[in-house]
Design an enzyme around this catalytic site. Sequence first.
Site, PDB file in Angstrom:
ATOM      1  N   ASN A   1       0.911  -1.276   0.084  1.00 24.43           N
ATOM      2  CA  ASN A   1      -0.033   0.000  -0.100  1.00 24.43           C
ATOM      3  C   ASN A   1       0.667   1.406  -0.048  1.00 24.43           C
ATOM      4  OD1 ASN A   1       0.935   0.288   2.516  1.00 24.43           O
ATOM      5  ND2 ASN A   1      -0.973  -0.030   3.618  1.00 24.43           N
TER       6      ASN A   1
ATOM      7  N   GLY B   1       6.366   1.712   2.538  1.00 28.37           N
ATOM      8  CA  GLY B   1       7.344   1.238   1.351  1.00 28.37           C
ATOM      9  C   GLY B   1       7.558   2.268   0.347  1.00 28.37           C
TER      10      GLY B   1
ATOM     11  N   TYR C   1       2.546  -4.867  19.355  1.00 25.85           N
ATOM     12  CA  TYR C   1       3.074  -5.573  18.054  1.00 25.85           C
ATOM     13  C   TYR C   1       3.807  -6.787  18.288  1.00 25.85           C
ATOM     14  CZ  TYR C   1       6.888  -6.176  14.889  1.00 25.85           C
ATOM     15  OH  TYR C   1       7.723  -6.834  13.919  1.00 25.85           O
TER      16      TYR C   1
END
Length: 327
Positions: A32, A36, A140
């Site tokens: 998405n 990145g 996380y």
Amino acid sequence: MKILVTGGAGYVGSHAVRLLTKAGHDVWIFDNLMNGYKAATPAGRLIEGDLLDQNRLAEVFAERQYDAVMHFAALAYVGVSVTDPATYYRNNVVGTLNLLDAMRAADVNKIVFSSTCATYGTPDKSPITEGMKQDPINPYGYTKLVIERALDDYAHAYGLGFAALRYFNASGAAEDGTIGEDHKPETHLIPLILQVALGQRQEITVFGDDYPTPDGTCVRDYIHVDDLATAHLAALERLQPGKGLKLNLGTGAGASVMEVIDACRRETGHTIPHKVAPRRAGDPAELVADASLARKTLDWTPKYVGIEPIVKSAWKWHKSHPNGYGG
Ligand code: UDP
């Protein structure tokens, strides 16, 4: 093999894409572009989309018959996961379940999953072996542990073949300096130290020098990102229906924060001033892998041994890309 790499535009994913492509695989990237970069991907291989968009996922799997998935896409800031767990559980857990659903619907039954040493929480022993208790100390770590458990159950019920690879500290950059680490904001030790050498920050802050370690600073197992990539390729080749591999990916050797700073000073020739600050919440004193199971199971040996060559490759990338992929 025809492989879909989620998060293939991100740090670890982009290095894996390079290696898979070099090994002759037909690689497609699903990303998405939140964390990145298109510039990190080979031309014409990026499929933009989000794991939370089930229709988009169905389309992607309908377009090509993939043989396997490598699943790197995830949110990975430990601190943010504490203040905004909803976003972390949604992206990392719901997003992965959507991916697994889309894979089942398309009869794709092989996956290599990015897990983490954060699933161990604060270990009682070092080095860490795979059989030790997994007791994460932040959301996380929990999101990754939940998926490890789901993969076990899917393997049992649906015949999924998987590898859950528990990374220690991913670091370094491609040997040719063309792709590397670029997080915004940056929170990781090596890039932050190198930003001092680049004149982008005044000094590096050492979070705590009163740990029960030889020099009082935290010890971590830094593993080169290309060594992670080779382990992924080896794991992919060993996936078996209905079976799961859960492996630590580290070098088995630790480096302290001060040792990393000293290595960066030697490599860059910069003095890199540091100051000591209080401990960062949630940091265990030492996280070092016993990676013997991965070495044996995958017939894999990390090429980068010790912190120096890792820092050298990171410096090559940061020096030539002082603003990361941004310019
Ligand atoms: N660290 C530090 N100063 C920084 C960033 C990190 O002293 O500005 C320390 C951190 O406390 C940990 C180690 O460096 O002991 C590695 O941290 P990083 O965030 O790179 O990775 P983590 O171990 O959290 O996955």
